[in-house]
Design a protein around this motif. Sequence first.
Motif, mmCIF file in Angstrom:
data_model
loop_
_atom_site.group_PDB
_atom_site.id
_atom_site.type_symbol
_atom_site.label_atom_id
_atom_site.label_comp_id
_atom_site.label_asym_id
_atom_site.label_seq_id
_atom_site.Cartn_x
_atom_site.Cartn_y
_atom_site.Cartn_z
ATOM 1 N N VAL A 1 -3.095 1.461 -4.892
ATOM 2 C CA VAL A 1 -3.107 0.178 -5.071
ATOM 3 C C VAL A 1 -2.657 -0.491 -6.435
ATOM 4 O O VAL A 1 -2.707 -1.924 -6.712
ATOM 5 C CB VAL A 1 -4.568 -0.685 -4.613
ATOM 6 N N LEU A 2 -2.378 0.461 -7.202
ATOM 7 C CA LEU A 2 -2.320 0.011 -8.710
ATOM 8 C C LEU A 2 -0.905 -1.058 -8.939
ATOM 9 O O LEU A 2 -0.978 -1.947 -9.468
ATOM 10 C CB LEU A 2 -2.034 1.591 -9.702
ATOM 11 N N ASP A 3 0.142 -0.461 -8.126
ATOM 12 C CA ASP A 3 1.219 -1.480 -8.363
ATOM 13 C C ASP A 3 1.168 -2.923 -7.901
ATOM 14 O O ASP A 3 1.482 -3.955 -8.312
ATOM 15 C CB ASP A 3 2.534 -0.770 -7.510
ATOM 16 N N ARG A 4 0.583 -3.054 -6.745
ATOM 17 C CA ARG A 4 0.191 -4.135 -6.011
ATOM 18 C C ARG A 4 -0.668 -4.822 -7.081
ATOM 19 O O ARG A 4 -0.333 -6.221 -7.183
ATOM 20 C CB ARG A 4 -0.594 -3.882 -4.629
ATOM 21 N N ASN A 5 -1.709 -4.560 -7.688
ATOM 22 C CA ASN A 5 -2.572 -5.207 -8.545
ATOM 23 C C ASN A 5 -1.899 -5.664 -9.622
ATOM 24 O O ASN A 5 -1.901 -6.934 -10.095
ATOM 25 C CB ASN A 5 -3.738 -4.330 -8.960
ATOM 26 N N VAL B 1 -2.765 11.793 -0.373
ATOM 27 C CA VAL B 1 -3.070 13.039 -0.954
ATOM 28 C C VAL B 1 -4.251 12.741 -2.177
ATOM 29 O O VAL B 1 -4.321 13.393 -3.114
ATOM 30 C CB VAL B 1 -1.842 13.696 -1.877
ATOM 31 N N GLY B 2 -5.135 11.710 -1.810
ATOM 32 C CA GLY B 2 -6.129 11.515 -2.702
ATOM 33 C C GLY B 2 -5.795 10.584 -3.922
ATOM 34 O O GLY B 2 -6.977 10.330 -4.723
ATOM 35 N N GLY B 3 -4.785 9.882 -3.900
ATOM 36 C CA GLY B 3 -4.450 9.080 -5.100
ATOM 37 C C GLY B 3 -4.902 7.508 -4.725
ATOM 38 O O GLY B 3 -4.028 6.634 -4.720
ATOM 39 N N TYR B 4 -6.245 7.419 -4.731
ATOM 40 C CA TYR B 4 -6.617 6.327 -3.971
ATOM 41 C C TYR B 4 -6.241 4.974 -5.061
ATOM 42 O O TYR B 4 -5.806 4.060 -4.540
ATOM 43 C CB TYR B 4 -8.046 6.192 -3.896
ATOM 44 N N ILE B 5 -6.679 5.224 -6.276
ATOM 45 C CA ILE B 5 -6.266 4.263 -7.268
ATOM 46 C C ILE B 5 -4.843 3.955 -7.547
ATOM 47 O O ILE B 5 -4.328 2.895 -7.569
ATOM 48 C CB ILE B 5 -6.851 4.615 -8.785
ATOM 49 N N GLN B 6 -3.961 4.931 -7.475
ATOM 50 C CA GLN B 6 -2.526 4.644 -7.491
ATOM 51 C C GLN B 6 -1.906 3.986 -6.396
ATOM 52 O O GLN B 6 -1.014 3.181 -6.464
ATOM 53 C CB GLN B 6 -1.655 6.126 -7.799
ATOM 54 N N PHE C 1 0.739 -1.255 -0.007
ATOM 55 C CA PHE C 1 -0.117 -0.168 0.131
ATOM 56 C C PHE C 1 1.062 1.416 -0.005
ATOM 57 O O PHE C 1 1.800 1.446 0.921
ATOM 58 C CB PHE C 1 -0.891 -0.088 1.269
ATOM 59 N N ASN C 2 0.607 1.977 -0.955
ATOM 60 C CA ASN C 2 1.426 3.343 -1.139
ATOM 61 C C ASN C 2 0.622 4.478 -0.250
ATOM 62 O O ASN C 2 -0.416 5.274 -0.567
ATOM 63 C CB ASN C 2 1.450 3.810 -2.339
ATOM 64 N N LEU C 3 0.990 4.444 1.059
ATOM 65 C CA LEU C 3 0.196 5.545 1.956
ATOM 66 C C LEU C 3 0.424 6.876 1.387
ATOM 67 O O LEU C 3 -0.630 7.624 1.690
ATOM 68 C CB LEU C 3 0.779 5.464 3.445
ATOM 69 N N LYS C 4 1.452 7.202 0.739
ATOM 70 C CA LYS C 4 1.537 8.817 0.447
ATOM 71 C C LYS C 4 0.546 9.155 -0.471
ATOM 72 O O LYS C 4 0.076 10.260 -0.534
ATOM 73 C CB LYS C 4 3.141 8.938 0.038
#
Length: 404
Positions: free
Chosen positions: A120-124, A113-118, A106-109
Amino acid sequence: MASLGLAAYGYGIRYEFGIFNQKIVNGWQVEEADDWLRYGNPWEKARPEYMRPVHFYGRVEHTADGVQWVDTQVVLALPYDTPVPGYRNNVVNTMRLWSAKAPCDFNLKDFNVGGYIQAVLDRNLAENISRVLYPNDNFFEGKELRLKQEYFVVAATLQDIVRRFKSSKFGSTEFVRMDLSTLPEKVAIQLNDTHPAMAIPELMRILLDLEKLTWEKSWDIVVRTCAYTNHTVLPEALERWPIDLFQNLLPRHLQIIYEINRRHLERVAERFPGDTDRQRRMSLIEEGGQKKINMAHLCIVGSHAVNGVARIHSEIIKDTVFKDFYEMDPEKFQNKTNGITPRRWLVMSNPGLAEVIAERIGDDYIRDLDQLKELLTFVDDDSLIRDIAKVKQVGKRRTGILIN
């Protein structure tokens, strides 16, 4: 292999969705993904202590310390073990399936800042590797994911094989540097069709870049360790991967394959001087509109044994599909006829027939099907014929075929 008492690991990918649930809709067969892990799998055990990194993309650097594959993207391979018991012999082998995990879930940063899709994108993207078996490869994305799957299982498996080889010799689980020249004496890698063909350049990469062995010594180890089972005689069904795709996804392996091919073609030229057409046919690299790597040719060149799965199949391989390679190295080509297990396809699926057979010749035939020849002495036995007829009648009634 467990029933024969042969020590073995089976390696594969732990796909989240299986293929496939089948339905008939308006008279047509429809396939759906099988969500087989929805309720968990009680037979498997996760082994996070043996998790291994698998690298993709990046670039190749030639340094004073040797060749290095750098700036790669990493996906973690998490193993799940399933025991495979032999038949009444107290032998249990292991099937180890790899599940793809992202290094950071999970990319907390991004999330903050509102990048909800980004977030978890790398994880997916990482975990898509073990999402479902063989994506549609009609498009570039599908081809890339399919090659990722094939390299993922190979890279994780070879790391595991080398780790176990080293730990068995020194009693240590550390990935220490040591002489791997005895690897073929302790390890046999059977390539089930061309899907794990990347084991050949990957093992070369380990021996060359990590173990710092010479090319000649590395190649000798690879060939003596690997063997190839072919499953198809249709040339159009043999895997061929575009060079451009390899260059982007696995740049170091492309270099190694080029060098394997160069040395291979030199040997062909020495054996058949002046036969340039034969060199073209036997090359690992297919020229034309789009350069491609012929994975079956890679498997044959990098293995010490090649087999078909039936006598007629093995003969076709030698006479047509791989005739050039057979003429080059006839001693490599063998036959191993595929079989079935009577424990599942007779004892379990037709217990009535199994019992009738056991009443005449005992039940040792379950371990040794050659004993079924003893039934020839009962070929005119009326009681056996009647008992088999009763078994068939019961089976037909059970399936609704027989109507009184």
